[in-house]
Write an enzyme that holds these catalytic residues in place. Structure first.
Site, PDB file in Angstrom:
ATOM      1  CE1 TYR A  88      64.209 -15.686 -14.947  1.00 31.49           C
ATOM      2  CE2 TYR A  88      64.128 -15.305 -12.588  1.00 31.49           C
ATOM      3  CZ  TYR A  88      63.523 -15.280 -13.824  1.00 31.49           C
ATOM      4  OH  TYR A  88      62.230 -14.839 -13.935  1.00 31.49           O
ATOM      5  CE  LYS A  92      59.651 -12.644 -13.200  1.00 25.18           C
ATOM      6  NZ  LYS A  92      58.486 -11.902 -13.741  1.00 25.18           N
TER       7      LYS A  92
END
Ligand code: NAD
Length: 278
Positions: free
Chosen positions: A175, A182
């Site tokens: 990720y 995020k």
């Protein structure tokens, strides 16, 4: 649900939209981030439409527009080209919204991107200056830019919703910089909620469990993560787009009138798990 079922018109006879009743009756919602019928944004739009909301959509560029316009045609008051990397697109989108509505009650931000090469390999090597800038700009700054442009249309009682993922809180393999983006997005939700609270505007995020979508296909190992994940969550299953749509309905309706700055996990409980043996 089969894709063609998802393309059914939102306001069928007898539905909340057709009768003017429903949790979103009278609300005008701008939905960003629909790419196709598997998009989280589309599930949210369907749910809002079924509860009586009026809908407008933005899409990213003409290539995406060709796919998005037929999907949203039956439900959209406006379908607007808006690449969030371009300030002029954001400004024009606000003007286009103003042309159809004198007020905006809900803004859904469902947009994220990082260059593919940043989503594989070792974090330090993969995270170039450009990858960092693009990921943070598209996935986090765009919420601020869109809200600044739309805010003059937003009235007390309106709300903003964005989408985040557990990779903001804990390390998730591959990720990488998207986790950093995020984390910035979740922090932005809190600062924005504090700022806009005085205008009666709420700001929240849903932290969704993994779902097979276009954006997720850019993350290496997604397929095996989904298979493994299902057995590991407290509820022993993966979530669906519709689960997110239902939670979005709560957060963007008046049911959540005193909920702001919140990150609501819709992940079958995944994020509470530390070390457990099954
Ligand atoms: P998706 O591919 O359907 O949606 C992503 C959207 O971002 C697309 O519509 C794309 O056009 C848009 N986008 C990217 N760059 C853009 C730009 N420059 N300007 C305008 N739009 C741009 O995938 P999705 O999974 O529905 O993603 C929606 C949101 O949900 C994202 O924020 C994603 O990070 C988040 N999310 C997804 C998952 C998952 O597993 N799929 C889990 C948690 C959170």
């Amino acid at each position: 649900m089969a894709p063609d079922e998802k393309m059914a018109p939102l306001a069928e006879a007898g539905s909340a939209a057709a009768t003017g009743h429903g949790l979103m009756a009278g609300k005008r919602a701008l939905i960003t981030g629909v790419a196709n019928e598997r998009s989280i944004a589309w599930a949210i739009a369907e749910r809002f439409g079924a509860e009586g909301a009026e809908l407008a959509f933005t899409y990213q560029g003409e290539g995406m527009g060709r796919r998005v316009r037929p999907l949203v045609a039956s439900s959209a008051k406006a379908v607007i080209d808006c690449d969030v990397l371009r300030d002029e697109d954001i400004e024009r989108a606000a003007e286009d919204v103003k042309r159809v509505w004198d007020r905006l009650d809900v803004l859904v931000h469902s947009i994220a991107f990082a260059p593919r090469e940043a989503l594989e390999g070792r974090f330090v090597e993969a995270t170039s200056r450009d990858a960092w800038r693009i990921a943070l700009e598209v996935s986090a700054y765009s919420l601020v830019g869109l809200v600044r442009a739309m805010r003059p249309l937003m009235v007390p009682g309106s709300s903003i919703l964005t989408l985040t993922y557990y990779g903001a809180e804990k390390v998730v393999t591959h990720y990488n910089v998207m986790g950093v983006a995020k984390a910035a997005l979740e922090c932005t939700v809190r600062y924005m909620a504090q700022d806009l609270g005085q205008d009666g505007i709420r700001v929240n995020a849903i932290s969704a469990g993994p779902l097979k979508t276009l954006a997720a296909s850019g993350i290496r190992g997604m397929r095996s993560m989904l298979a493994e994940n299902a057995g590991k969550t407290p509820l022993r299953r993966n979530i669906t787009q519709e689960d997110v749509g239902d939670a979005a309905l709560f957060l963007c309706s008046d049911l959540a009138r005193n909920v702001t700055g919140e990150i609501l996990h819709v992940d079958a409980g995944q994020s509470i798990v530390g070390a457990v043996s099954m």
